[in-house]
Design an enzyme around this catalytic site. Structure first.
Site, PDB file in Angstrom:
ATOM      1  N   GLY A 133      39.091   2.414  42.928  1.00 47.38           N
ATOM      2  CA  GLY A 133      39.177   3.384  42.261  1.00 47.38           C
ATOM      3  C   GLY A 133      38.872   4.345  43.457  1.00 47.38           C
ATOM      4  O   GLY A 133      37.504   4.141  43.720  1.00 47.38           O
TER       5      GLY A 133
ATOM      6  N   ASN B 107      28.744   0.698  40.426  1.00 49.39           N
ATOM      7  CA  ASN B 107      29.210   0.276  39.122  1.00 49.39           C
ATOM      8  C   ASN B 107      28.286  -1.011  38.419  1.00 49.39           C
ATOM      9  O   ASN B 107      27.946  -0.340  37.404  1.00 49.39           O
ATOM     10  CB  ASN B 107      29.927  -1.557  39.490  1.00 49.39           C
TER      11      ASN B 107
ATOM     12  N   ASN C 158      34.232  -7.340  37.796  1.00 50.44           N
ATOM     13  CA  ASN C 158      34.235  -5.839  37.227  1.00 50.44           C
ATOM     14  C   ASN C 158      36.410  -5.611  37.124  1.00 50.44           C
ATOM     15  O   ASN C 158      35.942  -5.084  38.966  1.00 50.44           O
ATOM     16  CB  ASN C 158      33.854  -5.231  36.674  1.00 50.44           C
TER      17      ASN C 158
ATOM     18  N   ARG D 148      30.417  10.254  42.585  1.00 43.93           N
ATOM     19  CA  ARG D 148      32.058   9.709  42.526  1.00 43.93           C
ATOM     20  C   ARG D 148      33.146  10.800  43.443  1.00 43.93           C
ATOM     21  O   ARG D 148      33.604  10.170  44.202  1.00 43.93           O
ATOM     22  CB  ARG D 148      32.549   9.251  40.928  1.00 43.93           C
TER      23      ARG D 148
ATOM     24  N   HIS E 277      36.459   0.550  29.511  1.00 47.04           N
ATOM     25  CA  HIS E 277      36.708  -0.244  31.113  1.00 47.04           C
ATOM     26  C   HIS E 277      35.246  -0.704  31.362  1.00 47.04           C
ATOM     27  O   HIS E 277      34.756  -1.409  31.956  1.00 47.04           O
ATOM     28  CB  HIS E 277      38.013   0.278  31.720  1.00 47.04           C
ATOM     29  N   TRP E 278      34.128   0.501  31.285  1.00 46.23           N
ATOM     30  CA  TRP E 278      33.284   0.298  31.718  1.00 46.23           C
ATOM     31  C   TRP E 278      32.010  -0.052  31.621  1.00 46.23           C
ATOM     32  O   TRP E 278      31.309   0.000  30.653  1.00 46.23           O
ATOM     33  CB  TRP E 278      32.189   1.467  32.602  1.00 46.23           C
TER      34      TRP E 278
END
Length: 282
Positions: free
Chosen positions: A38, A46, A105, A184, A262-263
């Site tokens: 991503g 992460n 991950n 990000r 998702h995290w």
């Protein structure tokens, strides 16, 4: 209280066959942490919050996989997870490490599993959080909301697009800060970053690399003890997709977090760390 770890103080680089950047701290059994994919992702983005906790128990290595973070892109001559798995082989050889535990991950779970299949004697246990490639989802659209938002951002990289994509990564929007979005976005807009991300994703559909079954079709070959971790509210890889690898992998266990997307390492940080340390140390 767990001490923080400094980015620069733990930063390392490796040259040669693969140019790789990583962070390292701690002592004991080796734990290799592999980030997802991503826009704007890196090992640090992460796992910076989890890194100090795991470094209290393990020699912890947070790797920037090829083409992410400070590890430069290269010509992709195979599907990306196999390239990255080979980079891990080189990386461990150069450090003189015979075997590792892996925390992976999303895309990192895909890469870690490819490495475990290619070099089963070098992986003891794995913790895979929403691992790409292993999930088989029969109850949701073939393109998830998270994937759709991801490619919308890549096609039109705006701050609003980043906010929309990150929103699909979490079950609790309160964990998303302006600082996270800004970091990000800055990483994603670095020169060449988006073009390289497209090239990485294109390897998955390149017919030149379709010479073996997809990862999910090889799940039953994964012999390592593996803890599959999913968020019940995952909009990138919906948790129903976890049932296939859980059923197929002979030594897998499955833990699903409520109030989590998702995290898991961010949203259920303390619970995820406790669960992982207990699984790897038992």
């Amino acid at each position: 209280m767990t001490a923080t770890l400094d980015f620069d103080a733990t930063s390392r680089t490796m040259g040669g066959e693969y140019e790789l950047h990583y962070h390292e701290a701690g002592s004991g059994p080796v734990l290799l942490m592999l980030h997802g994919s991503g826009p704007g992702v890196s090992g640090w983005s992460n796992f910076a919050g989890n890194f100090p906790v795991f470094a209290e128990h393990f020699r912890t290595i947070v790797l920037d996989m090829p083409g992410f973070g400070r590890s430069p892109a290269r010509e992709w001559n195979d599907v990306y997870p196999r390239v990255a798995a080979d980079a891990i082989r080189y990386f461990l050889d150069e450090l003189g490490i015979d075997s590792v535990d892996i925390v992976g991950n999303s895309m990192g779970g895909n890469v870690g599993t490819e490495f475990a299949l290619a070099h089963p004697e070098r992986v003891r246990r794995m913790v895979l959080m929403g691992p790409g490639g292993l999930a088989v989802n029969s109850f949701a659209p073939p393109v998830s909301e998270g994937s759709r938002r991801l490619f919308e951002f890549l096609a039109n990289p705006t701050r609003e697009g980043m906010v929309a994509w990150v929103d699909t990564m979490v079950g609790n929007p309160a964990v998303v800060t302006d600082e996270l979005i800004d970091q990000r976005l800055a990483n994603a807009l670095a020169p060449g970053a988006i073009a390289n991300t497209f090239k990485i994703f294109q390897t998955f559909s390149d017919p030149r690399f379709a010479d073996r079954p997809q990862l999910w079709a090889r799940a039953a070959q994964v012999q390592q003890e593996t803890l599959l971790v999913w968020g019940r509210d995952d909009r990138m890889l919906p948790y129903e997709g976890s049932l296939f690898p859980f059923r197929q992998m002979p030594n897998a266990e499955l833990h699903v977090f409520s109030r989590c997307g998702h995290w898991a390492q961010i949203e259920r940080k303390a619970d995820f760390e406790r669960l992982t340390v207990e699984f790897l140390n038992r």
